[in-house]
Design a protein around this motif. Sequence first.
Motif, mmCIF file in Angstrom:
data_model
loop_
_atom_site.group_PDB
_atom_site.id
_atom_site.type_symbol
_atom_site.label_atom_id
_atom_site.label_comp_id
_atom_site.label_asym_id
_atom_site.label_seq_id
_atom_site.Cartn_x
_atom_site.Cartn_y
_atom_site.Cartn_z
ATOM 1 N N PRO A 162 87.882 -16.264 24.284
ATOM 2 C CA PRO A 162 87.777 -17.713 24.472
ATOM 3 C C PRO A 162 86.362 -18.239 24.249
ATOM 4 C CG PRO A 162 88.966 -16.684 26.293
ATOM 5 C CD PRO A 162 88.343 -15.584 25.507
ATOM 6 N N TYR A 163 86.290 -19.530 24.005
ATOM 7 C CA TYR A 163 85.017 -20.241 23.879
ATOM 8 C C TYR A 163 84.162 -20.004 25.125
ATOM 9 C CZ TYR A 163 81.931 -24.373 23.797
ATOM 10 O OH TYR A 163 80.846 -25.223 23.835
ATOM 11 N N LEU A 164 82.885 -19.760 24.916
ATOM 12 C CA LEU A 164 81.877 -19.533 25.959
ATOM 13 C C LEU A 164 81.973 -18.161 26.625
ATOM 14 C CD1 LEU A 164 81.662 -22.999 27.782
ATOM 15 C CD2 LEU A 164 80.103 -22.049 26.070
ATOM 16 N N SER A 165 82.790 -17.253 26.086
ATOM 17 C CA SER A 165 82.878 -15.926 26.698
ATOM 18 C C SER A 165 81.676 -15.059 26.346
ATOM 19 C CB SER A 165 84.181 -15.235 26.283
ATOM 20 O OG SER A 165 84.267 -15.123 24.880
ATOM 21 N N ARG B 217 76.475 -27.691 17.630
ATOM 22 C CA ARG B 217 77.402 -27.598 18.760
ATOM 23 C C ARG B 217 77.104 -26.415 19.673
ATOM 24 N NH1 ARG B 217 79.807 -29.695 14.401
ATOM 25 N NH2 ARG B 217 81.273 -31.425 14.696
ATOM 26 N N PRO C 60 85.092 -17.288 15.970
ATOM 27 C CA PRO C 60 84.996 -18.459 16.841
ATOM 28 C C PRO C 60 85.961 -18.344 18.022
ATOM 29 C CG PRO C 60 85.183 -19.118 14.537
ATOM 30 C CD PRO C 60 85.459 -17.653 14.588
ATOM 31 N N GLY C 61 85.531 -18.864 19.163
ATOM 32 C CA GLY C 61 86.364 -18.777 20.357
ATOM 33 C C GLY C 61 87.237 -19.985 20.601
ATOM 34 N N SER C 62 86.883 -21.129 20.001
ATOM 35 C CA SER C 62 87.679 -22.331 20.233
ATOM 36 C C SER C 62 89.116 -22.125 19.773
ATOM 37 C CB SER C 62 87.068 -23.517 19.474
ATOM 38 O OG SER C 62 87.951 -24.625 19.498
ATOM 39 N N ASP D 24 76.381 -17.952 13.568
ATOM 40 C CA ASP D 24 76.259 -19.371 13.916
ATOM 41 C C ASP D 24 75.071 -20.025 13.233
ATOM 42 O OD1 ASP D 24 78.342 -18.692 15.532
ATOM 43 O OD2 ASP D 24 77.275 -18.965 17.429
ATOM 44 N N MET E 192 77.978 -23.393 19.164
ATOM 45 C CA MET E 192 79.226 -22.637 19.245
ATOM 46 C C MET E 192 79.554 -22.101 17.857
ATOM 47 S SD MET E 192 82.163 -25.639 19.341
ATOM 48 C CE MET E 192 83.501 -24.615 18.702
ATOM 49 N N SER E 193 80.315 -21.013 17.817
ATOM 50 C CA SER E 193 80.725 -20.444 16.537
ATOM 51 C C SER E 193 81.741 -21.363 15.872
ATOM 52 C CB SER E 193 81.348 -19.063 16.749
ATOM 53 O OG SER E 193 80.425 -18.176 17.333
ATOM 54 N N THR E 194 81.507 -21.650 14.603
ATOM 55 C CA THR E 194 82.439 -22.492 13.863
ATOM 56 C C THR E 194 83.043 -21.766 12.660
ATOM 57 O OG1 THR E 194 80.604 -23.414 12.565
ATOM 58 C CG2 THR E 194 81.279 -24.626 14.547
#
Length: 679
Positions: A17-20, A58, A82-84, A50, A60-62
């Motif tokens: 997941p995102y932010l893990s 952001r 990416p985790g999103s 990234d 975050m990985s995109t």
Amino acid sequence: MGERKVAAPRCAALVGPYLSGKTSLLEALLHATDATQRRGTVKDGTTVGDSSAEARARQMSTELTVAHTTYLGDPWIFIDCPGSIELATEATGALLAADAAVVVCEPDIDKAVMLGPLFKFLDDNAIPHMLFINKMDNATVRVRDLMEALQQVSQRPLVLRQVPIRAPEAESTVTGYVDLVSERAYAYKPGQASELIAMPETAREREADERQKLLERLADFDDALLEQLLSDAMPAKEEVYAQLARDLEQDLLVPVFLGAAERDHGVRRLLKALRHEVPQPAQTAERKGIAATGEPLAQVFKTVHAAHTGKLSLARIWRGQVTEGLVLNDVRVGGVVRLVGQQQQKVPAAVQGDVVGLARMEAIATGAVLSPSGRGEPGLAWPAPPPPVYALALHAEKRADEVKLTGALARLAEEDPALSAAFREETHELVLSGQGDIHLQIAVDRLRNRYNVPVATRPPQVAFKETIRRPHSLHTRFKRQSGGHGQFADIHIDIKPLPRGSGFVFGDSIVGGVVPKQYIPAVEEGVREYLKQGPLGFPVVDLSVTLTSGQFHAVDSSDMAFKTAGRQAMVEGLPQCEPVLLEPILQVEMTAPSAYTARVQRLASGRRGQLLGYDAREGWPGWDVVTAYMPASEIHDLIVELRSLSHGVGSYTARFDHLQELTGRAADKIVESRAAAAQ
């Protein structure tokens, strides 16, 4: 535990997941294997991955990051995904190309549900996977409680491989771990390998208990081990490690490791487990049903359009060797490159197990199976992209960029199959569809940053229509004299409502030739032209128009005159037929864990939905499907609220079902808005 000689490169995908903390874990893995001299951080924007403007903005990985490294002489490829949830298609491709996955999560019981769909995909595709519980340096939850929560969302048994050693003065501070197979204790040393220490007495009882659970779980898959346990004999550590490797390869269980990537805690232990337990590429190829011998075979799992190097097809080599100049699927390989983030190193050849970029293979799409003969492999079938759940209408800010926009959107969709762009005739809009607002905003940023095509966006228009409630008959005459031949047409028509879904029907009951046959199609053409935008401003449906009588002039009548009369008749007659607005109603199926079913039902009701019921989701234990009729105007941001109430895992599919009358203030506002836009 003996070392194995490894010749072929292995590939592990980092997912979660995102932010893990996947990107931080990649940085730690690369630094621990000496692939980088300095460890980058997400906060400082110095990571190998990234590197795009969209990711940096952001934090975050995109997109995927592929990185090659070597550990104790073994070549490795790590793919940071990416985790999103909105970018899950990126991870799907990497997982199908990998030998194993490292699932990264936080020590947060409430977030355990977020791993459910990922575990389901891994198990459905028999992909071996480990779980790395990250950020243990600040964990406040007990590991046993966290394991219980995680087990609820995994169909495969989770097997704890370590127990944490906590500081006596602060239970929330984890200072090391005990390895449950070797029964050795280690203290963390930031930036270094952990230090072997004597096992603390406080950890001894927990270690014995968890080790017994580990052995009992392994015994479920090995009769010889079960017999040893029943006779109170302790199996040799080498046997335990070997059994763990066999079970991981068959996706029978999920080893669970602990650590804190930002502080290098547990990273080297994870590397050792990967080295000794992850299957070889030949074993992965066998799992996928790929014959061991034959012509070179590769599969493209990601397409990239780079600014200076052009199209790059990222591929896993499953068999044989791929070199520059080799012709695969009738396309010549323009070059072979190895990647570490954005850095590319040209190599003469790629062997079994390699993940490389194949240059300038313009006709090759993501998912393509490549071979000299062009023959595919059943075990390498590529999944269809997920159905879109969010859309934006867009247009180029500069009219001169309209052609560039079309080409840029095609390239984005080639890179990311979860994106699609299409022109909607009903609303005359170019609509970009995808997996959520973040997904589409990243695409919009790429249009600007990479292709220099800034665009403006707005929510797509709803394809409202209108119909009539009562019939009306009228007589219309069109007569114009302008010197020479004039224009003349005289018609009588009957306008009648039809049942919903009938569309438009035109007919005639002309007798005696009062309107010559050659002019009747012109009347229909005039009627149809008007129906594109009725008295309320929307296309008109579900009515019939019948030409019953009329007159003509031998000289002044023409197709144009009768077409004009047909349109004029509708202008005069349709407002007398009690026009009413129709809104499209979709049948929506919303999926979420059963714990959220009641919330999903309230969500549907709150958006003017008509609940049709709910049922268990087939093949998804503990999940439900809620079905409802919902107006299309309520769907635009449905996915945002649905994910919000289900920890990000809920989703939906929708299809048009029927048109339904809309009256009252809501209808008046829509008509007023349409009229204002037309001015």
